[in-house]
Structure formats: C-alpha cells, structure tokens
Design an enzyme around this catalytic site. Structure first.
Site, PDB file in Angstrom:
ATOM      1  N   SER A 219     -71.970  19.964  35.654  1.00 25.21           N
ATOM      2  CA  SER A 219     -70.630  20.529  35.840  1.00 25.21           C
ATOM      3  C   SER A 219     -70.720  21.854  36.584  1.00 25.21           C
ATOM      4  CB  SER A 219     -70.033  20.769  34.447  1.00 25.21           C
ATOM      5  OG  SER A 219     -68.926  21.612  34.518  1.00 25.21           O
TER       6      SER A 219
ATOM      7  N   LYS B 212     -74.686  21.936  29.202  1.00 19.13           N
ATOM      8  CA  LYS B 212     -74.946  21.404  30.552  1.00 19.13           C
ATOM      9  C   LYS B 212     -76.063  22.198  31.228  1.00 19.13           C
ATOM     10  CE  LYS B 212     -72.023  18.067  30.592  1.00 19.13           C
ATOM     11  NZ  LYS B 212     -72.468  16.674  30.589  1.00 19.13           N
TER      12      LYS B 212
ATOM     13  N   TYR C 180     -69.958  24.171  25.314  1.00 24.39           N
ATOM     14  CA  TYR C 180     -70.030  22.936  26.107  1.00 24.39           C
ATOM     15  C   TYR C 180     -70.806  23.213  27.403  1.00 24.39           C
ATOM     16  CZ  TYR C 180     -68.743  19.688  29.728  1.00 24.39           C
ATOM     17  OH  TYR C 180     -68.806  18.817  30.793  1.00 24.39           O
TER      18      TYR C 180
HETATM   19  P1  NAD Z   1     -65.466  10.711  28.471  1.00 18.51           P
HETATM   20  O1  NAD Z   1     -65.372  11.325  27.119  1.00 18.51           O
HETATM   21  O2  NAD Z   1     -64.326   9.884  28.937  1.00 18.51           O
HETATM   22  O3  NAD Z   1     -66.803   9.845  28.571  1.00 18.51           O
HETATM   23  C1  NAD Z   1     -67.945  10.133  27.836  1.00 18.51           C
HETATM   24  C2  NAD Z   1     -68.405   8.854  27.170  1.00 18.51           C
HETATM   25  O4  NAD Z   1     -69.584   9.103  26.416  1.00 18.51           O
HETATM   26  C3  NAD Z   1     -67.364   8.288  26.183  1.00 18.51           C
HETATM   27  O5  NAD Z   1     -67.162   6.916  26.471  1.00 18.51           O
HETATM   28  C4  NAD Z   1     -67.992   8.478  24.813  1.00 18.51           C
HETATM   29  O6  NAD Z   1     -67.622   7.465  23.896  1.00 18.51           O
HETATM   30  C5  NAD Z   1     -69.477   8.450  25.157  1.00 18.51           C
HETATM   31  N1  NAD Z   1     -70.344   9.184  24.220  1.00 18.51           N
HETATM   32  C6  NAD Z   1     -70.171  10.438  23.734  1.00 18.51           C
HETATM   33  N2  NAD Z   1     -71.181  10.768  22.919  1.00 18.51           N
HETATM   34  C7  NAD Z   1     -72.024   9.706  22.889  1.00 18.51           C
HETATM   35  C8  NAD Z   1     -73.239   9.438  22.224  1.00 18.51           C
HETATM   36  N3  NAD Z   1     -73.800  10.336  21.408  1.00 18.51           N
HETATM   37  N4  NAD Z   1     -73.842   8.243  22.426  1.00 18.51           N
HETATM   38  C9  NAD Z   1     -73.268   7.315  23.229  1.00 18.51           C
HETATM   39  N5  NAD Z   1     -72.117   7.512  23.885  1.00 18.51           N
HETATM   40  C10 NAD Z   1     -71.501   8.694  23.714  1.00 18.51           C
HETATM   41  O7  NAD Z   1     -65.755  11.901  29.494  1.00 18.51           O
HETATM   42  P2  NAD Z   1     -65.796  11.892  31.085  1.00 18.51           P
HETATM   43  O8  NAD Z   1     -64.711  12.774  31.552  1.00 18.51           O
HETATM   44  O9  NAD Z   1     -65.902  10.520  31.591  1.00 18.51           O
HETATM   45  O10 NAD Z   1     -67.153  12.685  31.321  1.00 18.51           O
HETATM   46  C11 NAD Z   1     -68.381  12.023  31.522  1.00 18.51           C
HETATM   47  C12 NAD Z   1     -69.479  13.061  31.659  1.00 18.51           C
HETATM   48  O11 NAD Z   1     -69.176  13.929  32.735  1.00 18.51           O
HETATM   49  C13 NAD Z   1     -69.666  13.953  30.432  1.00 18.51           C
HETATM   50  O12 NAD Z   1     -71.041  14.205  30.246  1.00 18.51           O
HETATM   51  C14 NAD Z   1     -68.950  15.218  30.813  1.00 18.51           C
HETATM   52  O13 NAD Z   1     -69.462  16.340  30.132  1.00 18.51           O
HETATM   53  C15 NAD Z   1     -69.244  15.282  32.304  1.00 18.51           C
HETATM   54  N6  NAD Z   1     -68.255  16.061  33.042  1.00 18.51           N
HETATM   55  C16 NAD Z   1     -66.931  15.775  32.918  1.00 18.51           C
HETATM   56  C17 NAD Z   1     -65.980  16.528  33.607  1.00 18.51           C
HETATM   57  C18 NAD Z   1     -64.515  16.266  33.423  1.00 18.51           C
HETATM   58  O14 NAD Z   1     -63.726  17.156  33.690  1.00 18.51           O
HETATM   59  N7  NAD Z   1     -64.092  15.075  33.011  1.00 18.51           N
HETATM   60  C19 NAD Z   1     -66.409  17.568  34.433  1.00 18.51           C
HETATM   61  C20 NAD Z   1     -67.781  17.822  34.545  1.00 18.51           C
HETATM   62  C21 NAD Z   1     -68.678  17.065  33.849  1.00 18.51           C
HETATM   63  C1  WQD Z   2     -57.581  23.578  34.888  1.00 17.54           C
HETATM   64  C2  WQD Z   2     -56.582  24.706  35.054  1.00 17.54           C
HETATM   65  C3  WQD Z   2     -56.107  25.934  33.043  1.00 17.54           C
HETATM   66  C4  WQD Z   2     -54.123  22.725  30.876  1.00 17.54           C
HETATM   67  C5  WQD Z   2     -62.767  22.158  32.315  1.00 17.54           C
HETATM   68  C6  WQD Z   2     -64.144  22.547  31.836  1.00 17.54           C
HETATM   69  C7  WQD Z   2     -65.152  22.276  32.913  1.00 17.54           C
HETATM   70  C8  WQD Z   2     -65.036  20.834  33.399  1.00 17.54           C
HETATM   71  C9  WQD Z   2     -63.647  20.464  33.782  1.00 17.54           C
HETATM   72  C10 WQD Z   2     -66.433  19.387  32.160  1.00 17.54           C
HETATM   73  C11 WQD Z   2     -56.976  25.972  34.290  1.00 17.54           C
HETATM   74  C12 WQD Z   2     -54.872  25.205  33.552  1.00 17.54           C
HETATM   75  C13 WQD Z   2     -54.788  23.446  31.838  1.00 17.54           C
HETATM   76  C14 WQD Z   2     -52.774  23.058  30.559  1.00 17.54           C
HETATM   77  C15 WQD Z   2     -52.854  24.793  32.207  1.00 17.54           C
HETATM   78  N1  WQD Z   2     -65.323  19.900  32.371  1.00 17.54           N
HETATM   79  N2  WQD Z   2     -54.161  24.459  32.508  1.00 17.54           N
HETATM   80  N3  WQD Z   2     -52.209  24.078  31.261  1.00 17.54           N
HETATM   81  O1  WQD Z   2     -60.814  24.561  32.582  1.00 17.54           O
HETATM   82  O2  WQD Z   2     -61.065  24.162  35.065  1.00 17.54           O
HETATM   83  O3  WQD Z   2     -62.476  22.920  33.492  1.00 17.54           O
HETATM   84  O4  WQD Z   2     -62.764  20.770  32.697  1.00 17.54           O
HETATM   85  O5  WQD Z   2     -67.478  19.737  32.596  1.00 17.54           O
HETATM   86  O6  WQD Z   2     -66.395  22.556  32.391  1.00 17.54           O
HETATM   87  O7  WQD Z   2     -64.143  23.909  31.508  1.00 17.54           O
HETATM   88  O8  WQD Z   2     -60.106  22.354  33.619  1.00 17.54           O
HETATM   89  O9  WQD Z   2     -58.128  20.908  33.416  1.00 17.54           O
HETATM   90  O10 WQD Z   2     -58.788  22.363  31.449  1.00 17.54           O
HETATM   91  O11 WQD Z   2     -57.857  23.425  33.495  1.00 17.54           O
HETATM   92  O12 WQD Z   2     -52.285  25.718  32.798  1.00 17.54           O
HETATM   93  O13 WQD Z   2     -52.142  22.453  29.693  1.00 17.54           O
HETATM   94  O14 WQD Z   2     -55.335  24.278  34.492  1.00 17.54           O
HETATM   95  O15 WQD Z   2     -55.745  27.208  32.581  1.00 17.54           O
HETATM   96  O16 WQD Z   2     -56.609  27.064  35.070  1.00 17.54           O
HETATM   97  P1  WQD Z   2     -61.099  23.645  33.678  1.00 17.54           P
HETATM   98  P2  WQD Z   2     -58.707  22.187  32.916  1.00 17.54           P
END
Ligand code: NAD
Ligand code: WQD
Length: 338
Positions: free
Chosen positions: A125, A154, A150
C-alpha cells in the site's frame, strides 16, 4: 500458462484479479477464510470467465491448511491479498492485525518455502511511504513508519519479504503498492462489499446513493489543497487487477524483490469525487463537511512510471469509469453479495 494460488481471492481486489487471471488463461486456486467476503463473489467470477477455479476455505495462519493446498496443487506463483485492512480497527486491536497480516504472511512464506514455490506478488500500500515523503511517491524513496497499525503491518511485511529475497536467491517477489482502489467490473456482478459502516470513501458514497446511508460526511475542508478537501490517487480495480497479471508474468522470469506503485498519478479531491459521481450518474449525494479524520494525510499520489517501464502497465480507465462502475455494481447489488 501458470497455476496461481490467490490468498484472499474472494475479496474485493482478489475477485477482480481472479477474473483477469482466468481471462488471461491461468488456472486459479483461491485460499480464503471468508472473514470479509463471501463465496458468491467466486461463483460470479467463474460465470463471467466461463471457466472454473478451485476454492479452498482456510486461514493463512494455519500451517496445516496451507501445506495441504501446496500438496494438492502444483502452484507456480502466489498472489497474496489475504489480510485485514481497516485502519481504525487496527488502532483498537493491534494484535489481531499483527497476527493476521504479519504472522499470517510469515506462515505463508514458510509453506511456500517448504513446497519449493518462490514467486510471490504481495498487496502492499502507498501507506508505506509514511507521512513526510513529497508526492508523487517514487518507489526508491525512503519508507517510514505509517501512522497506524494497519500500515505498519504492510511496512513490516515488505521488509520481511526483502530480507527473504536477500537471503535466498530463489525468491522472486513483487511488492505492489496500491493507491486508492475504487470501481468494479463493468458487468456490475462483482464489487466492493464492506461489512457494516464503510470506512472508505467510495463505498460510503455508493451506499448513500442507494439509500442505505443518509448523507456523506466529508472529513475536513480546510486542508492546503485546491478545494480544501483531501486529495488521493484513485485507481480502477480492474486496472489494478491487470497489474497483478503483469506482475506474475514478470516474477516468473525474474529474481529478487522489486516494488511498483500502482496508481494513475493524478490527485483527485474528495469533493471532486462527490461532484463527478453526481454528474456521471445523475444522482445527488447529500453531503456535510465535518472535522478532519485523525491520521489522514492532506494529499498523496503516485509516480507510476516504473510500472509502465518495467511491467508494461498503464491504467485504461478514467475517473468517470471508476464512478460509473462503482454505482453500476451498487445499484445492481444494493446489499452487496447478500
Ligand atoms: P478484502 O477484505 O475485500 O479482501 C481480503 C480477503 O482476505 C477477504 O476475502 C478476507 O476474507 C481474506 N482474509 C483475511 N484474513 C485472512 C486470513 N487470515 N486467512 C485467509 N483469508 C483471509 O480487501 P481488499 O480491498 O480486496 O484488499 C486486498 C489486499 O489489498 C489486502 O491485503 C489489503 O490490505 C490490500 N490493500 C487494499 C487497499 C484498499 O484500499 N482496498 C489498498 C492497499 C492495499
Ligand atoms: C479517502 C479520503 C478521507 C470516508 C485508506 C488506507 C490506505 C489504503 C486505502 C489499504 C480521505 C475521505 C473517507 C468518508 C471522507 N488501504 N473520506 N468521508 O484513507 O486514503 O486510505 O484506504 O491499504 O492504507 O489508509 O482512503 O477511502 O478511507 O479516504 O471524507 O466517509 O476520503 O478523509 O481524505 P485513505 P479512504
């Protein structure tokens, strides 16, 4: 064509990636404990791809379950999505995050080593750039401690993977640093389905649009940005999924550990998201400005030139696509997969 193990493959980004992998001709084994997803996403992926995949319900923290998967299937590479991702929850319950994300990843590495599988794509991330790097973020900038547990998981997992690759030249690891994934597959059949009140902006907006929430709170309009609201680099989830297909191909032909930013490179404000969503979809989003959310950075976005040069990856979808596709998913599935 390869046989890919996808941990967390039933989740939001995982399901979209499974679909792109199947389209690209790969075979897919999904390993997920369904703690934040449902098997319905995978049934829909199979239907869209017109191809079946294997689903194993299991937990990455359980060695025997993982070992069993590697024994039963000849795996060429692993894409590792499994983990927990709620920033607020990670502040309240750090140990759950350290256990699921860090200990779970270590367990996966152990099982891979035991099975002789050394190709890994990891979901990292933009949070690993910490609080003080200037945008656009570049992969070789010094990383620093994220301001939440969190993000900390990462950073630690990235460092563990780098050390594994340094110690043993058989490893080939991609660290994909996602910016802010939004959108859904064009069909509207799969998409983001958060449990409870959404933490992230996009699902909150679509849940207001569909009538599940009354109004959107924009957290702060006094930031030093053009319109005073925070700016983020939003990336369409299908573009993100494509980056995984390319990263797997790259890792099957290279060694070592390498990081790539996956973002568009364009900062977009929270207010612009709301206004563009309203324009593209013809729906008003009742909105109020509230105080800043603790821990939010004012603005950050990617320099994605390395992914373009080395993976041949470039985003195809516009901001309008992201917002139309998010809505298309939500309106067809007002209650997600339930
Ligand atoms: P998500 O929660 O939809 O998917 C994660 C999946 O992992 C889920 O299906 C959950 O059931 C499974 N899981 C969780 N813990 C587990 C475990 N211990 N064993 C087996 N399965 C498990 O989330 P996502 O948005 O699809 O994110 C996927 C990955 O990408 C995550 O590692 C997340 O941290 C990373 N990521 C997400 C974002 C975002 O904003 N969505 C941004 C950056 C990084
Ligand atoms: C985006 C913007 C909020 C909700 C997070 C994690 C990051 C990555 C992605 C996994 C911000 C604003 C949000 C709401 C709002 N995840 N907001 N009202 O915080 O950029 O990133 O998710 O790795 O690590 O920190 O994403 O979608 O939560 O927020 O105004 O109800 O929207 O303040 O500026 P963020 P977000």
């Amino acid at each position: 064509m390869a046989n890919i193990l996808v941990t967390g493959g039933a989740g939001y980004i995982g399901s979209h990636t499974c679909l792109e992998l199947l389209h690209a001709g790969h075979d897919v084994v999904v390993f997920d404990n369904l703690s934040n997803s449902s098997e319905e996403s995978l049934r829909r992926v199979e239907k869209l791809a017109n191809k079946s995949s294997v689903f194993v319900q299991g937990d990455i923290r359980h060695q025997a379950e993982l070992d069993q998967v590697f024994q039963a299937h000849q795996i060429d590479a692993v894409i590792h999505f499994a983990g927990l991702k709620a920033v607020g929850e990670s502040q309240k319950n750090p140990l759950i995050y350290f256990d699921n994300n860090i200990a779970g990843s270590v367990q996966l590495i152990k099982s891979m080593e035991k099975a002789g599988v050394f190709n890994l794509v990891f979901s990292s991330s933009a949070t690993v750039y910490g609080e003080s790097n200037p945008s656009p973020y570049q992969e070789d900038m010094p990383l620093s401690l994220p301001n939440n547990n969190y993000g900390y998981t990462k950073l630690i997992i990235e460092q563990i993977l780098e050390k594994m690759a340094l110690a043993d030249s058989r490893w080939s690891i991609a660290l994909l640093r996602y910016f802010n994934p939004v959108g859904a597959h064009k069909s509207g059949q799969i998409g983001e389905d958060p449990q409870g009140i959404p933490n992230n902006l996009m699902p909150y907006v679509t849940q207001v649009a569909v009538g599940r929430r009354e109004s959107l709170s924009i957290f702060g309009n006094d930031y030093p940005t053009k319109d005073g609201t925070c700016e983020r680099d939003f990336i369409h989830v299908v573009d993100l999924a494509q980056a995984h297909v390319l990263a797997v191909a790259n890792r099957l032909n290279n060694k070592g550990c390498r990081a790539w930013n996956i973002g568009t490179g364009s900062p977009i404000s929270v207010l612009k998201i709301k206004e563009t969503f309203e324009r593209v979809n013809g729906i008003q989003i009742p909105t109020e400005f509230t105080k800043r959310r603790v821990g939010d950075l004012s603005a950050f976005y990617a320099d994605a030139s390395r992914a373009k040069a080395e993976l041949g990856w470039q985003p195809q979808y516009t901001l309008e696509d992201m917002l139309a596709d998010s809505w298309n998913w939500q309106k067809q599935n007002p209650n997600g997969f339930n």
